[in-house]
Design a protein around this motif. Structure first.
Motif, mmCIF file in Angstrom:
data_model
loop_
_atom_site.group_PDB
_atom_site.id
_atom_site.type_symbol
_atom_site.label_atom_id
_atom_site.label_comp_id
_atom_site.label_asym_id
_atom_site.label_seq_id
_atom_site.Cartn_x
_atom_site.Cartn_y
_atom_site.Cartn_z
ATOM 1 N N THR A 230 -11.634 9.202 -6.606
ATOM 2 C CA THR A 230 -11.901 7.804 -6.257
ATOM 3 C C THR A 230 -11.593 6.514 -6.573
ATOM 4 N N VAL A 231 -10.624 6.488 -5.752
ATOM 5 C CA VAL A 231 -9.768 4.767 -6.715
ATOM 6 C C VAL A 231 -10.306 3.373 -5.995
ATOM 7 N N PRO A 232 -10.834 3.056 -6.539
ATOM 8 C CA PRO A 232 -11.671 1.110 -6.400
ATOM 9 C C PRO A 232 -10.511 0.465 -6.109
ATOM 10 N N SER A 233 -11.012 -0.302 -4.837
ATOM 11 C CA SER A 233 -9.670 -1.172 -4.384
ATOM 12 C C SER A 233 -9.952 -2.803 -4.532
ATOM 13 N N ASP A 234 -11.364 -2.863 -4.982
ATOM 14 C CA ASP A 234 -11.859 -4.477 -4.821
ATOM 15 C C ASP A 234 -11.384 -5.543 -3.701
ATOM 16 N N TRP A 235 -11.735 -4.238 -2.678
ATOM 17 C CA TRP A 235 -10.697 -5.090 -1.252
ATOM 18 C C TRP A 235 -9.614 -5.759 -1.167
ATOM 19 N N ASP A 236 -8.708 -5.288 -2.428
ATOM 20 C CA ASP A 236 -7.277 -5.693 -2.571
ATOM 21 C C ASP A 236 -5.832 -4.442 -2.015
ATOM 22 N N ALA A 237 -5.604 -5.496 -0.573
ATOM 23 C CA ALA A 237 -4.453 -4.410 -0.450
ATOM 24 C C ALA A 237 -3.072 -3.364 -1.524
ATOM 25 N N LYS A 239 -3.634 -3.699 -4.873
ATOM 26 C CA LYS A 239 -4.876 -2.298 -6.129
ATOM 27 C C LYS A 239 -5.047 -1.628 -5.899
ATOM 28 N N ALA A 240 -5.291 -1.093 -3.716
ATOM 29 C CA ALA A 240 -5.136 0.070 -3.138
ATOM 30 C C ALA A 240 -4.076 0.479 -2.903
ATOM 31 N N LEU A 241 -2.868 -0.127 -2.428
ATOM 32 C CA LEU A 241 -1.869 0.562 -2.677
ATOM 33 C C LEU A 241 -0.945 1.435 -4.483
ATOM 34 N N THR A 242 -1.864 0.372 -5.683
ATOM 35 C CA THR A 242 -1.019 1.215 -6.877
ATOM 36 C C THR A 242 -1.886 2.116 -6.993
ATOM 37 N N GLY A 243 -3.556 1.994 -6.926
ATOM 38 C CA GLY A 243 -4.514 3.051 -6.943
ATOM 39 C C GLY A 243 -4.008 4.226 -6.262
ATOM 40 N N PHE A 244 -3.766 4.937 -5.239
ATOM 41 C CA PHE A 244 -3.873 5.476 -3.869
ATOM 42 C C PHE A 244 -1.957 6.137 -4.259
ATOM 43 N N SER A 245 -1.115 5.113 -5.034
ATOM 44 C CA SER A 245 -0.185 5.920 -4.938
ATOM 45 C C SER A 245 -0.013 6.660 -6.531
ATOM 46 N N ALA A 247 -2.679 8.258 -8.016
ATOM 47 C CA ALA A 247 -3.809 9.658 -7.342
ATOM 48 C C ALA A 247 -3.371 10.492 -6.144
ATOM 49 N N PHE A 248 -2.458 9.342 -5.232
ATOM 50 C CA PHE A 248 -1.614 11.190 -4.894
ATOM 51 C C PHE A 248 -0.179 11.549 -5.467
ATOM 52 N N GLN A 249 0.170 11.015 -5.981
ATOM 53 C CA GLN A 249 1.205 11.735 -7.074
ATOM 54 C C GLN A 249 0.283 12.894 -7.875
ATOM 55 N N ALA A 250 -0.547 11.986 -8.392
ATOM 56 C CA ALA A 250 -1.924 13.333 -9.338
ATOM 57 C C ALA A 250 -2.281 14.365 -8.151
ATOM 58 N N HIS A 251 -1.872 14.545 -7.234
ATOM 59 C CA HIS A 251 -2.910 15.668 -5.792
ATOM 60 C C HIS A 251 -1.755 15.268 -5.172
ATOM 61 N N PRO A 252 -1.100 15.970 -5.039
ATOM 62 C CA PRO A 252 0.390 15.929 -4.337
ATOM 63 C C PRO A 252 0.127 16.665 -3.000
ATOM 64 N N ASP A 253 -1.014 17.788 -3.300
ATOM 65 C CA ASP A 253 -1.711 18.373 -1.638
ATOM 66 C C ASP A 253 -2.505 18.157 -1.067
ATOM 67 N N CYS A 254 -2.382 16.791 -1.536
ATOM 68 C CA CYS A 254 -3.784 15.797 -0.687
ATOM 69 C C CYS A 254 -3.264 15.698 0.964
#
Length: 367
Positions: A230-237, A239-245, A247-254
């Protein structure tokens, strides 16, 4: 004699010029005070009024926005004004005067704005709260003034007191649960095995964000699935970009992404494009996406096949709930529920062009 004739001539010319100016002023149209149809409040204070006909009974509504700077807020504002304009005469009013103020996400300014609305003698005051704990002090002030106080979309924090007279909002747990359940069922029907699910949530101190996260988790659990990260974003695009990037590197099979609001879906797009994973649902390598809210960008991505499901705001339903209660609140005769929840519209990409969706009406504003 010549001196007196000169003075008389000057006086006549002066009177002629004054008369001409008066005539010109009378011919100019009066400045309109009804800006509701053509003004979009930004994150600054703004006032909008509609003047009544002579001797008409006026319903005066104050709205305090924490912010009002995107399509969903414009839709709420327009929907509230439309529904009361359509119903006010049925309740003995000839017209509606609206006073909009925007605090720019400033707790102290929102409190001051609400105090001003009380002073202006509003019949009812609506607030989209920035701080759902601090808004209780404004609720007390409005209550003491004998004015109904309605919270819109963002409810007061648990335990905060006194409560508002009414809360009107979306059932944000069902928003994610029902959309997630339909989404996971569709994946099952298509034979898609969900792998390393990533969820991008809103702010960890926002009840709506927590409700949506819980709804997604419960829907996934019904299909024997768990959320890998789960990636918190604080409703900020950003922060969502940084967090999801990360997370996707950690879970490349997502191959499944859940998003708390599709106003940040462009952050998902950026990350998936960078990882060669941004494909439509008719192409190999598609990452399946379920989001929330129905912002114009989300509607567009669903039309194009990049996003698959969304639990969208039922703006008309929320506005109707408000209109059904506000007149009785003002009269002191309201006996309904203190919290009025509207269920979401669960929309699949396959049906996106067959439905009347709030986000589709604000494509130009979003662009």
């Amino acid at each position: 004699m010549k001196k007196w004739l000169s003075l008389i001539l000057v006086a006549v010319l002066t009177l002629s010029l004054l008369a001409g100016c008066a005539a010109k002023t009378a011919d100019q149209p009066a400045a309109s005070t009804d800006t509701a149809a053509d003004t979009t409040p930004a994150d600054t204070a703004a006032t909008e009024t509609a003047e009544p006909a002579a001797d008409g009974k006026v319903l005066k509504i104050g709205i305090s926005w924490a912010h009002c700077n995107d399509a969903l807020f414009y839709s709420w504002r327009d929907g509230l004004k439309k529904v009361l304009d359509e119903t006010c005469k049925d309740h003995g009013y000839d017209s509606v005067t609206w006073v909009d103020v925007v605090s720019g996400d400033d707790t102290a300014k929102q409190a001051s704005d609400i105090s001003d609305l009380v002073t202006q003698g509003c019949d009812a005051i609506i607030a989209y709260a920035f701080d759902n704990q601090a808004i209780a002090s404004s609720a007390k002030e409005v209550e003491d003034a004998g004015i109904p106080f309605i919270l819109w979309d963002r409810d007061m924090a648990e335990g905060a007191s006194p409560a508002a007279d009414l809360f009107v909002g979306l059932d944000t747990y069902n928003q994610a649960y029902l959309a997630g359940k339909a989404f996971f069922q569709d994946l099952k029907d298509k034979g898609v095995e969900a792998t390393d699910i990533i969820s991008i949530m809103g702010a960890t101190n926002d009840n709506n964000a927590l409700n949506r996260q819980k709804g997604f988790e419960d829907a996934a659990a019904e299909f024997g699935l768990t959320i890998a990260q789960t990636v918190p974003s604080d409703w900020d695009a950003e922060k969502a970009l940084t967090g999801f990037s990360a997370a996707f590197q950690a879970h490349p099979d997502c191959n499944v992404v859940l998003i708390a609001s599709d106003f940040i879906v462009t952050a998902v797009q950026t990350v998936l494009e960078a990882n060669d994973a941004w494909y439509t649902n008719t192409e190999e390598g598609h990452v399946w996406i379920c989001s929330q809210d129905g912002f114009p960008t989300g509607v567009k991505f669903m039309q194009e096949g990049y996003m698959d499901y969304s639990g969208m705001y039922n703006v008309d339903g929320m506005c109707e709930n408000f209109a059904n209660a506000v007149y009785d609140l003002i009269d002191g005769t309201y006996t309904g529920e203190a919290k009025l929840y509207t269920d979401p519209m669960v929309v699949a990409a396959a049906d996106i062009n067959n439905l009347d969706l709030w986000g589709a009406h604000y494509m130009e504003e979003a662009a």
